[in-house]
Design a protein around this motif. Sequence first.
Motif, PDB file in Angstrom:
ATOM      1  N   GLY A 139      -9.480 -13.035  68.320  1.00 30.77           N
ATOM      2  CA  GLY A 139      -9.117 -14.308  68.910  1.00 30.77           C
ATOM      3  C   GLY A 139     -10.319 -15.092  69.398  1.00 30.77           C
ATOM      4  N   ALA A 140     -10.257 -16.402  69.249  1.00 35.04           N
ATOM      5  CA  ALA A 140     -11.342 -17.273  69.701  1.00 35.04           C
ATOM      6  C   ALA A 140     -11.389 -17.325  71.219  1.00 35.04           C
ATOM      7  CB  ALA A 140     -11.146 -18.674  69.136  1.00 35.04           C
TER       8      ALA A 140
ATOM      9  N   LEU B 203      -4.380 -14.826  62.401  1.00 36.23           N
ATOM     10  CA  LEU B 203      -5.166 -13.589  62.489  1.00 36.23           C
ATOM     11  C   LEU B 203      -4.508 -12.476  61.676  1.00 36.23           C
ATOM     12  CD1 LEU B 203      -6.690 -12.173  65.752  1.00 36.23           C
ATOM     13  CD2 LEU B 203      -5.326 -10.715  64.287  1.00 36.23           C
ATOM     14  N   TRP B 204      -3.185 -12.306  61.847  1.00 35.00           N
ATOM     15  CA  TRP B 204      -2.490 -11.243  61.131  1.00 35.00           C
ATOM     16  C   TRP B 204      -2.376 -11.546  59.643  1.00 35.00           C
ATOM     17  CZ3 TRP B 204      -2.420  -6.740  63.117  1.00 35.00           C
ATOM     18  CH2 TRP B 204      -2.395  -6.578  64.513  1.00 35.00           C
TER      19      TRP B 204
ATOM     20  N   SER C 151      -9.657  -9.989  56.044  1.00 36.54           N
ATOM     21  CA  SER C 151     -10.349  -9.252  57.098  1.00 36.54           C
ATOM     22  C   SER C 151      -9.976  -7.778  56.947  1.00 36.54           C
ATOM     23  CB  SER C 151      -9.972  -9.774  58.487  1.00 36.54           C
ATOM     24  OG  SER C 151      -8.586  -9.664  58.715  1.00 36.54           O
ATOM     25  N   ASP C 152     -10.841  -6.903  57.452  1.00 41.26           N
ATOM     26  CA  ASP C 152     -10.644  -5.465  57.303  1.00 41.26           C
ATOM     27  C   ASP C 152     -10.030  -4.820  58.532  1.00 41.26           C
ATOM     28  OD1 ASP C 152     -12.040  -5.202  54.691  1.00 41.26           O
ATOM     29  OD2 ASP C 152     -13.777  -5.856  55.874  1.00 41.26           O
ATOM     30  N   VAL C 153     -10.255  -5.425  59.674  1.00 44.92           N
ATOM     31  CA  VAL C 153      -9.803  -4.836  60.926  1.00 44.92           C
ATOM     32  C   VAL C 153      -9.578  -5.954  61.937  1.00 44.92           C
ATOM     33  CG1 VAL C 153     -12.181  -4.440  61.698  1.00 44.92           C
ATOM     34  CG2 VAL C 153     -10.335  -3.083  62.696  1.00 44.92           C
ATOM     35  N   VAL C 154      -8.640  -5.743  62.849  1.00 41.60           N
ATOM     36  CA  VAL C 154      -8.367  -6.690  63.929  1.00 41.60           C
ATOM     37  C   VAL C 154      -8.765  -6.059  65.255  1.00 41.60           C
ATOM     38  CG1 VAL C 154      -6.524  -7.769  65.279  1.00 41.60           C
ATOM     39  CG2 VAL C 154      -6.522  -7.973  62.794  1.00 41.60           C
ATOM     40  N   MET C 155      -9.450  -6.828  66.088  1.00 38.22           N
ATOM     41  CA  MET C 155      -9.759  -6.396  67.450  1.00 38.22           C
ATOM     42  C   MET C 155      -8.990  -7.304  68.391  1.00 38.22           C
ATOM     43  SD  MET C 155     -13.470  -6.035  69.338  1.00 38.22           S
ATOM     44  CE  MET C 155     -13.626  -5.074  70.855  1.00 38.22           C
TER      45      MET C 155
END
Length: 314
Positions: free
Chosen positions: A187-188, A222-223, A231-235
């Motif tokens: 997230g920004a 994001l999802w 994207s490979d991973v979400v934080m």
Amino acid sequence: MTTSTPRATALRAAALLATAALALTACGSGDPSDGTGPAAATARIPTTDVVSGVTKDPAAAKLLPAGVRARGSLSLASSVGSPPSATYLPDGRTLAGQDIDFADAVGRVLGVRIKREVAGFEAILPALGSGKYDLGTGNFGVTDERRRTIDFVTYVNDGQGFAAREDSRLRKVTSLRQLCGLTVATGAGTTFETTLEENAHLCKEAGKQPYDVRTYAEQGALWISLQQGRSDVVMSTINGLRYAVRQQPGLRFLNEFKRLDVGFAFKKGTPLAPAVRAAVNRLKKDGTYARILKKWGTGPSAIATSRISPPEVK
């Protein structure tokens, strides 16, 4: 109470668009991170009333500044992103979430009306400093950097975690060096973005390709980036990730990376903090606190007592 604004309308529209996009890319399921799509049925977003029975506590209310008691209200900026923190019900108008319940319950304890306005996550903290709002919610983690300009009253403990697709080679992230060469979505304006930026040097020092950080203002986008392989991973937040992966097939929660206290945010030096802290502690005493956490499935996020701007959890 929710006040409709042009900003709120724009956010709802963006959430609906994000949901529609994910419905086309994620095996026909809507995006549960914004709670507005066809798959975000009422059963997925709990609507049990755990707040209306809360009564005023004269001792806590007495701690409010005289001016606030006289006007009988507090202006609150609320960031709406994903459950369990704050989201929209399927009608696209009604707000629900842990942050929503806690703020409404605090208002009842203090005997004041919560005048809520939806605002962008990254805009709330600066707006508090200018005096536009009395307080803000947005699952704001309490960090030493933020404490320099913002006061907090804690109500839960959440923190930083990771999620990925089921086919990811990642199983647990114990060091950000494991992200080298990967694309990380977050997230920004969040603590996650800050953590990633501050530790970007780790990959270079290890002689590895840097990780690529992509930030999103909307949780739906994001999802979508993760589901589509951009994207490979979400934080993101521990509670938010766990909730999201339960709703979306093909995704996996990796692990907790760092715990952080979460609090209501205020302008530095606010006289409101003692009253709000007393209200949170009253909610713990009368059982409302536990009922809110049970409703949103966030029992492990309970804190022993509310505190004002405690040091960052290391």
